[in-house]
Design an enzyme around this catalytic site. Structure first.
Site, PDB file in Angstrom:
ATOM      1  N   LYS A   1     -27.181   3.368  18.836  1.00  0.00           N
ATOM      2  CA  LYS A   1     -26.988   4.807  18.922  1.00  0.00           C
ATOM      3  C   LYS A   1     -25.519   5.046  19.253  1.00  0.00           C
ATOM      4  CE  LYS A   1     -28.966   8.948  20.988  1.00  0.00           C
ATOM      5  NZ  LYS A   1     -27.708   9.600  21.308  1.00  0.00           N
TER       6      LYS A   1
ATOM      7  N   SER B   1     -32.609  16.483  16.261  1.00  0.00           N
ATOM      8  CA  SER B   1     -32.188  15.458  17.208  1.00  0.00           C
ATOM      9  C   SER B   1     -33.387  14.563  17.477  1.00  0.00           C
ATOM     10  CB  SER B   1     -31.638  16.093  18.473  1.00  0.00           C
ATOM     11  OG  SER B   1     -32.628  16.898  19.032  1.00  0.00           O
ATOM     12  N   LEU B   2     -33.194  13.562  18.287  1.00  0.00           N
ATOM     13  CA  LEU B   2     -34.263  12.594  18.523  1.00  0.00           C
ATOM     14  C   LEU B   2     -34.827  12.768  19.929  1.00  0.00           C
ATOM     15  CD1 LEU B   2     -32.522   9.411  17.102  1.00  0.00           C
ATOM     16  CD2 LEU B   2     -34.220  10.850  15.982  1.00  0.00           C
TER      17      LEU B   2
ATOM     18  N   CYS C   1       1.500  10.641  52.278  1.00  0.00           N
ATOM     19  CA  CYS C   1       1.468   9.643  51.205  1.00  0.00           C
ATOM     20  C   CYS C   1       1.297   8.242  51.795  1.00  0.00           C
ATOM     21  CB  CYS C   1       2.765   9.718  50.395  1.00  0.00           C
ATOM     22  SG  CYS C   1       2.856   8.449  49.134  1.00  0.00           S
TER      23      CYS C   1
ATOM     24  N   GLU D   1     -31.419   0.245  15.485  1.00  0.00           N
ATOM     25  CA  GLU D   1     -29.986   0.376  15.286  1.00  0.00           C
ATOM     26  C   GLU D   1     -29.308   0.896  16.533  1.00  0.00           C
ATOM     27  OE1 GLU D   1     -29.600   3.944  12.406  1.00  0.00           O
ATOM     28  OE2 GLU D   1     -31.302   2.759  11.702  1.00  0.00           O
TER      29      GLU D   1
ATOM     30  N   ARG E   1     -23.011  19.280  13.161  1.00  0.00           N
ATOM     31  CA  ARG E   1     -24.408  19.620  13.418  1.00  0.00           C
ATOM     32  C   ARG E   1     -24.560  21.085  13.790  1.00  0.00           C
ATOM     33  NH1 ARG E   1     -27.925  19.502  17.828  1.00  0.00           N
ATOM     34  NH2 ARG E   1     -30.052  19.104  17.158  1.00  0.00           N
TER      35      ARG E   1
ATOM     36  N   CYS F   1       4.648   6.185  51.106  1.00  0.00           N
ATOM     37  CA  CYS F   1       5.979   6.503  51.637  1.00  0.00           C
ATOM     38  C   CYS F   1       5.945   7.446  52.833  1.00  0.00           C
ATOM     39  CB  CYS F   1       6.868   7.073  50.531  1.00  0.00           C
ATOM     40  SG  CYS F   1       6.364   8.718  50.014  1.00  0.00           S
TER      41      CYS F   1
ATOM     42  N   GLU G   1     -22.275   9.463  12.288  1.00  0.00           N
ATOM     43  CA  GLU G   1     -21.603   9.804  13.536  1.00  0.00           C
ATOM     44  C   GLU G   1     -20.097   9.607  13.383  1.00  0.00           C
ATOM     45  OE1 GLU G   1     -23.943  10.731  15.580  1.00  0.00           O
ATOM     46  OE2 GLU G   1     -23.168  10.640  17.633  1.00  0.00           O
TER      47      GLU G   1
ATOM     48  N   ASP H   1     -22.120   6.889  20.080  1.00  0.00           N
ATOM     49  CA  ASP H   1     -21.865   8.026  20.958  1.00  0.00           C
ATOM     50  C   ASP H   1     -20.651   8.814  20.476  1.00  0.00           C
ATOM     51  OD1 ASP H   1     -22.215   9.728  23.016  1.00  0.00           O
ATOM     52  OD2 ASP H   1     -21.411   8.404  24.562  1.00  0.00           O
TER      53      ASP H   1
ATOM     54  N   PHE I   1       0.844  -1.195   0.000  1.00  0.00           N
ATOM     55  CA  PHE I   1       0.000   0.000   0.000  1.00  0.00           C
ATOM     56  C   PHE I   1       0.882   1.250   0.000  1.00  0.00           C
ATOM     57  CE2 PHE I   1      -2.419   3.383   2.015  1.00  0.00           C
ATOM     58  CZ  PHE I   1      -3.652   3.275   1.400  1.00  0.00           C
TER      59      PHE I   1
ATOM     60  N   CYS J   1       2.203  13.533  46.006  1.00  0.00           N
ATOM     61  CA  CYS J   1       3.317  13.202  46.882  1.00  0.00           C
ATOM     62  C   CYS J   1       4.595  13.747  46.241  1.00  0.00           C
ATOM     63  CB  CYS J   1       3.419  11.686  47.041  1.00  0.00           C
ATOM     64  SG  CYS J   1       4.995  11.179  47.754  1.00  0.00           S
TER      65      CYS J   1
ATOM     66  N   LYS K   1     -32.178   5.391  25.563  1.00  0.00           N
ATOM     67  CA  LYS K   1     -30.819   5.496  26.108  1.00  0.00           C
ATOM     68  C   LYS K   1     -30.603   4.451  27.184  1.00  0.00           C
ATOM     69  CE  LYS K   1     -29.261   9.869  25.925  1.00  0.00           C
ATOM     70  NZ  LYS K   1     -28.040  10.532  25.652  1.00  0.00           N
TER      71      LYS K   1
ATOM     72  N   CYS L   1       9.375   7.289  46.376  1.00  0.00           N
ATOM     73  CA  CYS L   1       8.027   6.766  46.541  1.00  0.00           C
ATOM     74  C   CYS L   1       7.797   5.614  45.546  1.00  0.00           C
ATOM     75  CB  CYS L   1       7.048   7.914  46.322  1.00  0.00           C
ATOM     76  SG  CYS L   1       5.339   7.469  46.538  1.00  0.00           S
TER      77      CYS L   1
ATOM     78  N   TYR M   1     -25.769   6.682   9.086  1.00  0.00           N
ATOM     79  CA  TYR M   1     -27.061   6.091   9.449  1.00  0.00           C
ATOM     80  C   TYR M   1     -28.276   6.823   8.896  1.00  0.00           C
ATOM     81  CZ  TYR M   1     -26.146   9.508  13.164  1.00  0.00           C
ATOM     82  OH  TYR M   1     -25.820  10.626  13.868  1.00  0.00           O
TER      83      TYR M   1
HETATM   84  S1  IVH Z   1     -30.785   9.291  13.382  1.00  0.00           S
HETATM   85  C1  IVH Z   1     -33.653  12.467  12.086  1.00  0.00           C
HETATM   86  N1  IVH Z   1     -29.377   7.195  14.054  1.00  0.00           N
HETATM   87  O1  IVH Z   1     -28.017  10.694  18.205  1.00  0.00           O
HETATM   88  C2  IVH Z   1     -32.771  11.379  12.528  1.00  0.00           C
HETATM   89  N2  IVH Z   1     -28.919   9.255  15.146  1.00  0.00           N
HETATM   90  O2  IVH Z   1     -30.454  13.004  19.053  1.00  0.00           O
HETATM   91  C3  IVH Z   1     -31.418  11.846  12.861  1.00  0.00           C
HETATM   92  N3  IVH Z   1     -27.044   9.151  16.735  1.00  0.00           N
HETATM   93  O3  IVH Z   1     -27.913  13.833  16.733  1.00  0.00           O
HETATM   94  C4  IVH Z   1     -30.585  11.001  13.699  1.00  0.00           C
HETATM   95  N4  IVH Z   1     -26.575   7.033  16.428  1.00  0.00           N
HETATM   96  O4  IVH Z   1     -25.855  12.377  16.503  1.00  0.00           O
HETATM   97  C5  IVH Z   1     -29.599   8.504  14.273  1.00  0.00           C
HETATM   98  N5  IVH Z   1     -28.154   5.266  14.513  1.00  0.00           N
HETATM   99  C6  IVH Z   1     -28.394   6.561  14.726  1.00  0.00           C
HETATM  100  C7  IVH Z   1     -27.622   7.319  15.629  1.00  0.00           C
HETATM  101  C8  IVH Z   1     -27.935   8.668  15.831  1.00  0.00           C
HETATM  102  C9  IVH Z   1     -26.241   8.134  17.072  1.00  0.00           C
HETATM  103  C10 IVH Z   1     -26.965  10.517  17.320  1.00  0.00           C
HETATM  104  C11 IVH Z   1     -27.044  11.638  16.341  1.00  0.00           C
HETATM  105  C12 IVH Z   1     -28.216  12.485  16.747  1.00  0.00           C
HETATM  106  C13 IVH Z   1     -28.499  12.007  18.149  1.00  0.00           C
HETATM  107  C14 IVH Z   1     -29.966  11.916  18.424  1.00  0.00           C
END
Ligand code: IVH
Length: 670
Positions: A113, A80-81, A406, A111, A134, A409, A171, A115, A34, A424, A311, A430, A223
């Site tokens: 979530k 956001s969700l 400590c 699916e 975002r 020591c 993500e 982080d 590579f 310490c 969550k 130590c 996603y």
């Molecule tokens: S879907 C409209 N799918 O979780 C749908 N979000 O508040 C948009 N996240 O801001 C999000 N894994 O950063 C979706 N499999 C997943 C996710 C995911 C992580 C995050 C994403 C979003 C927050 C939800």
């Protein structure tokens, strides 16, 4: 084949190998092969600047930012969700969807979530053109140069039926292994640690140096594919399977479920199984699969009605605090540890949990026998999060104070001005500090004595064989023979490894000494600048401060380290054992005076070496690096895409521009 054709062939091949390696986890060629293809491509591209392409595999690490990130307005807001922590809410969601769809059949795509932090990627004609964070959901930061360094994000899509223009969201995250490595390195450099992979990923994506981002090994799962005019039967899950074919990393752990029981089973499974995933997850996302049904359900002001995030609960338990003990780390910092009645937490028995530091302990106002709440979240180490108020009002035991001396020591502990940490100060005697220093000394990036693990070090230390790093070189096979048989083999291997470390170059020896604030980069800079340990040891504070990249804290730390007689003795002993105390003949031979008296400004993007390497080359040949163009500038080392302002200034002042290849020829490095 023309060079032009060869360039496009190499680009295609390298994109495919990247995909195989970073997305499919199934490399198709060796790293060496590579690299060879990359070098060939970079050389051809250097000869053909007219064929430059920001999406070439050679360009993952490229232009750095000098200003803030430009902002970009999302074509569609990044929503956001709605979050929930309990299963009843999941059931309610499921029923709301059923009612909302008037009893029609539907599928829920379940699916993980992830982080990390969300990202929106824009593709045009199969090529990545933009990556936006975002932000506030309406506008985000354009972080394209940084995102280009993420190997699992395709710069060029595989052939397929992708739309000419589209957006895909996902993500960006830092896998556990990268996160742990990063924190280990930061600990060695005594830099603040990242609390979790999400903070680390977000800090990294905001870096203005693409090389830093590249080195941190981020990853990305996609996603959500945005579609303008979907087919009537288009569905989320199926779209993502397609996106995977185009080269995106799409989780293989998505499942379509038709009943609430199936959804719950998915949640149950991953609540446990997520612990063995390579990346951090903090829940499950449930999405109505059919896009038509998604549209029918619509959105609220903040989030879609067709999706919800469940969550995971960081599991929490209440138990009785028996006592607080104090642990001393490598740098002498003392951490309070709670010892509690055993309690079951996320499938393991927990008896000890961290209390972080003195401030945190004081805030909790702990007393012996208090009922405390223990939590085990994304982190590996359980932590105390508070006192269990359910038991408030009961008579309490004596108040628990932070240690005064400590525990290892007996030395009175001290707190540095303005720092939370209590430590310490007896660094030379130590035990955990001694062992910690030795562990750092032998670590991979320092002396690289792989055969000497913490257990063997502990073994040697207990046997009275080692008190400092120089003692390692005095250990003889005789001292190990005759001791209990079990560890003999590993001890012998360790001796061989110790002997071999005599050849480790000076810059790594300097790093291995573990001088506060002297990380790998500083060690390299210092080694190159001063050439040998005696010149470095004799340097005044001013001399040190004159070195490019060495700040006040580092200079002071070095100065006081070398002023200490014990350290001077240590250096003498290491020298007598044959360790490298000056840069090698080879590196010395590379030094020249070709750029003596020249002040050079680096600008633009380079093919053959990184900017840092060019900085080093300039110094190696006796030149001086400068940040901005002035009348004193001898020349600009100009790569591709040099900024227009700099170009104009150079022209106005008559400062010559030297190309990468001319520079390499000029310094004899070509
Ligand atoms: S879907 C409209 N799918 O979780 C749908 N979000 O508040 C948009 N996240 O801001 C999000 N894994 O950063 C979706 N499999 C997943 C996710 C995911 C992580 C995050 C994403 C979003 C927050 C939800």
């Amino acid at each position: 084949m023309s060079e032009q054709d060869r360039i496009s062939l190499l680009r295609q091949e390298l994109h495919a190998h990247n995909h195989a390696y970073y997305v499919l986890n199934a490399p198709t060629i060796s790293d060496r092969e590579f690299d060879a293809l990359m070098v060939e491509l970079a050389e051809l591209e250097a000869r053909h600047p007219e064929l430059a392409d920001p999406n070439s595999p050679t360009q993952r690490v490229g232009s750095d930012l000098s200003n803030d990130f430009p902002t970009f307005e999302h074509r569609r807001p990044m929503l956001s969700l709605a979050n929930t922590y309990n299963r009843q809410d999941v059931a309610d969601f499921f029923n709301r969807v059923r009612e909302g769809l008037g009893g029609e059949d539907f599928e829920i795509c379940c699916e993980l979530k992830f982080d990390g932090l969300s990202i929106s990627l824009h593709y045009e004609h199969g090529r990545l053109v933009r990556a936006v964070t975002r932000g506030d959901g309406v506008r985000g930061d354009d972080v394209t140069p940084n995102v280009r360094t993420i190997r699992s994000i395709p710069l060029q899509l595989e052939p397929g039926s992708w739309p000419d223009e589209f957006e895909i969201r996902g993500e960006v995250l830092m896998p556990w292994t990268s996160f742990e490595r990063l924190n280990r390195e930061r600990e060695q450099r005594e830099e603040p640690l990242f609390a979790n992979p999400r903070n680390a990923a977000s800090g990294t994506l905001k870096s203005k140096t693409t090389a830093v981002v590249a080195e941190r090994r981020l990853d990305a799962y996609l996603y959500y594919l945005l579609t303008d005019d979907p087919a009537p039967d288009a569905a989320h899950y199926e779209l993502l399977q397609q996106a995977r074919q185009w080269g995106f990393k799409v989780s293989t752990d998505m499942r379509k479920c038709s009943t609430l029981d199936e959804v719950m089973a998915y949640i149950d499974h991953w609540d446990e199984a997520r612990r063995s995933l390579p990346v951090a997850t903090d829940g499950i996302v449930l999405k109505v699969n059919s896009l038509r049904q998604q549209r029918a359900l619509g959105l609220t002001a903040k989030s879609p009605r067709w999706a919800i995030a469940y969550k995971f609960q960081a599991e929490q338990q209440s138990t009785v605090l028996r006592e607080v003990t104090f642990q001393v780390g490598r740098t002498g910092v003392v951490t309070p540890v709670a010892n509690m009645d055993a309690v079951q937490l996320s499938g393991t028995v927990v008896r000890r949990a961290t209390l972080h530091n003195a401030d945190f302990m004081r805030q909790l106002d702990l007393h012996q026998g208090d009922h405390v709440l223990v939590e085990k979240g994304g982190e590996i180490i359980p932590k105390i999060v508070g006192v269990d108020e359910a038991f408030a009002g009961l008579p309490r035991g004596p108040r628990i104070e932070f240690a005064k001396v400590c525990p290892e020591c007996g030395t009175p502990l001290v707190q540095a001005d303005g720092e939370a940490a209590i430590y310490c100060p007896n660094d030379l005697r130590c035990p955990p500090q001694i062992k910690g220093r030795i562990e750092h000394f032998v670590s991979r990036r320092a002396m690289g004595i792989d055969s000497l693990g913490p257990e063997t070090i502990d073994d040697f230390f207990r046997a009275g064989l080692i008190h400092d790093v120089a003692d390692l070189y005095d250990i003889t096979p005789d001292q190990i023979n005759g001791r209990d048989g079990t560890r003999q083999k590993s001890a012998q291997r360790a001796i061989a490894g110790i002997a071999a470390s005599r050849d480790v170059p000076f810059e790594r020896v300097l790093f291995a000494l573990g001088i506060r604030f002297v990380g790998e980069t500083a060690a390299r800079t210092l080694a190159r600048h001063f050439g040998d340990i005696d010149t470095l040891a004799a340097a005044s504070l001013d001399d040190l401060l004159r070195v490019d990249g060495i700040g006040l804290a580092t200079a002071q730390s070095l100065h006081s380290w070398f002023a200490d007689a014990d350290n001077a003795m240590l250096i003498e002993r290491l020298r007598s054992h044959g360790l490298q105390m000056s840069i090698s003949g080879e590196a010395e031979a590379a030094r020249s005076t070709r750029l003596e008296g020249k002040t050079v400004v680096i600008s633009g993007v380079f093919e053959r070496h990184s900017r840092d390497e060019y900085k080093r080359l300039i110094e190696l040949h006796g030149g001086v690096n400068a940040g901005s163009i002035s009348r004193k500038t001898s020349f600009v080392l100009a790569g591709a895409n040099m900024g227009p302002a700099k170009l104009e200034k150079a022209q106005k002042l008559g400062v010559p521009l030297i190309s990468e290849s001319d520079f390499l020829a000029m310094t004899g490095e070509a």
